[in-house]
Design a protein around this motif. Structure first.
Motif, PDB file in Angstrom:
ATOM      1  N   GLN A 127      31.247 -13.584  12.111  1.00 44.26           N
ATOM      2  CA  GLN A 127      31.078 -12.639  11.014  1.00 44.26           C
ATOM      3  C   GLN A 127      29.824 -11.788  11.146  1.00 44.26           C
ATOM      4  O   GLN A 127      29.778 -10.672  10.627  1.00 44.26           O
ATOM      5  CB  GLN A 127      30.983 -13.417   9.694  1.00 44.26           C
ATOM      6  CG  GLN A 127      32.202 -14.248   9.386  1.00 44.26           C
ATOM      7  CD  GLN A 127      31.957 -15.101   8.163  1.00 44.26           C
ATOM      8  OE1 GLN A 127      31.450 -14.624   7.150  1.00 44.26           O
ATOM      9  NE2 GLN A 127      32.305 -16.377   8.244  1.00 44.26           N
ATOM     10  N   LEU A 128      28.816 -12.299  11.827  1.00 46.27           N
ATOM     11  CA  LEU A 128      27.523 -11.637  11.929  1.00 46.27           C
ATOM     12  C   LEU A 128      27.621 -10.334  12.707  1.00 46.27           C
ATOM     13  O   LEU A 128      28.137 -10.292  13.814  1.00 46.27           O
ATOM     14  CB  LEU A 128      26.531 -12.578  12.624  1.00 46.27           C
ATOM     15  CG  LEU A 128      25.067 -12.206  12.592  1.00 46.27           C
ATOM     16  CD1 LEU A 128      24.550 -12.134  11.164  1.00 46.27           C
ATOM     17  CD2 LEU A 128      24.265 -13.223  13.381  1.00 46.27           C
ATOM     18  N   ARG A 129      27.109  -9.239  12.096  1.00 41.50           N
ATOM     19  CA  ARG A 129      27.095  -7.918  12.736  1.00 41.50           C
ATOM     20  C   ARG A 129      25.653  -7.567  13.102  1.00 41.50           C
ATOM     21  O   ARG A 129      24.773  -7.570  12.236  1.00 41.50           O
ATOM     22  CB  ARG A 129      27.686  -6.859  11.807  1.00 41.50           C
ATOM     23  CG  ARG A 129      29.168  -7.081  11.542  1.00 41.50           C
ATOM     24  CD  ARG A 129      29.773  -5.981  10.675  1.00 41.50           C
ATOM     25  NE  ARG A 129      29.041  -5.662   9.468  1.00 41.50           N
ATOM     26  CZ  ARG A 129      29.146  -6.307   8.309  1.00 41.50           C
ATOM     27  NH1 ARG A 129      29.983  -7.317   8.191  1.00 41.50           N
ATOM     28  NH2 ARG A 129      28.444  -5.938   7.254  1.00 41.50           N
ATOM     29  N   ILE A 130      25.443  -7.249  14.383  1.00 37.09           N
ATOM     30  CA  ILE A 130      24.099  -6.993  14.909  1.00 37.09           C
ATOM     31  C   ILE A 130      24.048  -5.615  15.536  1.00 37.09           C
ATOM     32  O   ILE A 130      24.987  -5.192  16.210  1.00 37.09           O
ATOM     33  CB  ILE A 130      23.723  -8.067  15.955  1.00 37.09           C
ATOM     34  CG1 ILE A 130      23.759  -9.457  15.318  1.00 37.09           C
ATOM     35  CG2 ILE A 130      22.350  -7.780  16.564  1.00 37.09           C
ATOM     36  CD1 ILE A 130      23.601 -10.597  16.301  1.00 37.09           C
ATOM     37  N   LEU A 131      22.923  -4.926  15.332  1.00 38.11           N
ATOM     38  CA  LEU A 131      22.678  -3.638  15.968  1.00 38.11           C
ATOM     39  C   LEU A 131      21.453  -3.782  16.865  1.00 38.11           C
ATOM     40  O   LEU A 131      20.375  -4.151  16.403  1.00 38.11           O
ATOM     41  CB  LEU A 131      22.435  -2.547  14.921  1.00 38.11           C
ATOM     42  CG  LEU A 131      22.138  -1.156  15.462  1.00 38.11           C
ATOM     43  CD1 LEU A 131      23.332  -0.603  16.253  1.00 38.11           C
ATOM     44  CD2 LEU A 131      21.766  -0.207  14.335  1.00 38.11           C
ATOM     45  N   VAL A 132      21.625  -3.502  18.155  1.00 40.25           N
ATOM     46  CA  VAL A 132      20.545  -3.540  19.139  1.00 40.25           C
ATOM     47  C   VAL A 132      20.074  -2.103  19.359  1.00 40.25           C
ATOM     48  O   VAL A 132      20.882  -1.227  19.670  1.00 40.25           O
ATOM     49  CB  VAL A 132      21.023  -4.166  20.465  1.00 40.25           C
ATOM     50  CG1 VAL A 132      19.949  -4.052  21.539  1.00 40.25           C
ATOM     51  CG2 VAL A 132      21.438  -5.617  20.258  1.00 40.25           C
ATOM     52  N   VAL A 133      18.769  -1.869  19.208  1.00 37.40           N
ATOM     53  CA  VAL A 133      18.213  -0.517  19.334  1.00 37.40           C
ATOM     54  C   VAL A 133      17.145  -0.517  20.427  1.00 37.40           C
ATOM     55  O   VAL A 133      16.126  -1.205  20.305  1.00 37.40           O
ATOM     56  CB  VAL A 133      17.589  -0.035  18.007  1.00 37.40           C
ATOM     57  CG1 VAL A 133      17.182   1.425  18.111  1.00 37.40           C
ATOM     58  CG2 VAL A 133      18.536  -0.261  16.842  1.00 37.40           C
ATOM     59  N   ASP A 134      17.397   0.244  21.476  1.00 37.49           N
ATOM     60  CA  ASP A 134      16.440   0.354  22.581  1.00 37.49           C
ATOM     61  C   ASP A 134      16.771   1.605  23.375  1.00 37.49           C
ATOM     62  O   ASP A 134      17.946   1.893  23.614  1.00 37.49           O
ATOM     63  CB  ASP A 134      16.512  -0.881  23.480  1.00 37.49           C
ATOM     64  CG  ASP A 134      15.279  -1.047  24.349  1.00 37.49           C
ATOM     65  OD1 ASP A 134      14.875  -0.059  25.008  1.00 37.49           O
ATOM     66  OD2 ASP A 134      14.725  -2.157  24.391  1.00 37.49           O
ATOM     67  N   ASP A 135      15.746   2.345  23.769  1.00 39.59           N
ATOM     68  CA  ASP A 135      15.979   3.563  24.545  1.00 39.59           C
ATOM     69  C   ASP A 135      16.274   3.274  26.013  1.00 39.59           C
ATOM     70  O   ASP A 135      16.762   4.142  26.721  1.00 39.59           O
ATOM     71  CB  ASP A 135      14.787   4.530  24.423  1.00 39.59           C
ATOM     72  CG  ASP A 135      13.497   3.930  24.944  1.00 39.59           C
ATOM     73  OD1 ASP A 135      13.203   2.766  24.616  1.00 39.59           O
ATOM     74  OD2 ASP A 135      12.774   4.638  25.664  1.00 39.59           O
ATOM     75  N   MET A 136      16.027   2.072  26.469  1.00 37.78           N
ATOM     76  CA  MET A 136      16.295   1.696  27.857  1.00 37.78           C
ATOM     77  C   MET A 136      17.656   0.996  27.942  1.00 37.78           C
ATOM     78  O   MET A 136      17.851  -0.078  27.360  1.00 37.78           O
ATOM     79  CB  MET A 136      15.199   0.755  28.374  1.00 37.78           C
ATOM     80  CG  MET A 136      13.797   1.332  28.281  1.00 37.78           C
ATOM     81  SD  MET A 136      13.538   2.723  29.388  1.00 37.78           S
ATOM     82  CE  MET A 136      13.620   1.921  30.954  1.00 37.78           C
TER      83      MET A 136
ATOM     84  N   ASN B 193       8.636   0.431  21.313  1.00 40.04           N
ATOM     85  CA  ASN B 193       8.241   1.670  21.971  1.00 40.04           C
ATOM     86  C   ASN B 193       9.456   2.514  22.343  1.00 40.04           C
ATOM     87  O   ASN B 193      10.083   2.286  23.375  1.00 40.04           O
ATOM     88  CB  ASN B 193       7.411   1.343  23.222  1.00 40.04           C
ATOM     89  CG  ASN B 193       6.769   2.555  23.829  1.00 40.04           C
ATOM     90  OD1 ASN B 193       6.598   3.564  23.162  1.00 40.04           O
ATOM     91  ND2 ASN B 193       6.420   2.459  25.092  1.00 40.04           N
ATOM     92  N   MET B 194       9.786   3.473  21.485  1.00 42.35           N
ATOM     93  CA  MET B 194      10.892   4.401  21.735  1.00 42.35           C
ATOM     94  C   MET B 194      10.419   5.805  21.389  1.00 42.35           C
ATOM     95  O   MET B 194       9.591   5.980  20.496  1.00 42.35           O
ATOM     96  CB  MET B 194      12.107   4.047  20.856  1.00 42.35           C
ATOM     97  CG  MET B 194      12.713   2.701  21.140  1.00 42.35           C
ATOM     98  SD  MET B 194      14.172   2.382  20.133  1.00 42.35           S
ATOM     99  CE  MET B 194      13.456   2.196  18.502  1.00 42.35           C
TER     100      MET B 194
END
Length: 108
Positions: free
Chosen positions: A6-15, A60-61
């Motif tokens: 059920q868990l919804r995750i958003l990964v944010v990284d410019d690389m 760092n983005m």
């Protein structure tokens, strides 16, 4: 239904390599609802379209860094409760103090 389904995750990284490593690790833990964004602004747009329970963000983005993303999420009522993990290779007390200040202001 197990929590990991059920868990919804958003990964944010410019690389892209870092995004890939994080999504692979989450997949290995059985977490299947993982989305990615390449920067803070894209993350905000993604969260407006589909909410997440947790954001894992690089510090760092370019443009909107991880702290600004955290601040943006904490100032909006609909995103204030999203869990947030900030990742950085920089061992600086200032980063921790800034994130603490952002979170404290939102709780008051």
């Amino acid at each position: 239904m197990p929590l990991r389904d059920q868990l919804r995750i958003l990964v944010v990284d410019d690389m892209s390599t870092s995004r890939g490593l994080m999504t692979q690790a989450l997949d290995a833990m059985g977490l299947r609802h993982v989305r990615v964004a390449a920067d803070g602004q894209s993350a905000i747009v993604a969260l407006e379209r589909e909410p997440s329970h947790l954001v894992i963000s690089d510090y760092n983005m370019p443009g909107m860094d991880g702290l600004r993303l955290l601040q943006a999420l904490r100032t909006e009522a609909r995103t204030r409760g999203i869990g947030f993990i900030l990742i950085t290779g920089r061992a600086e007390a200032e980063i921790i103090q800034c994130s603490d200040a952002i979170c404290v202001r939102c709780v008051e």
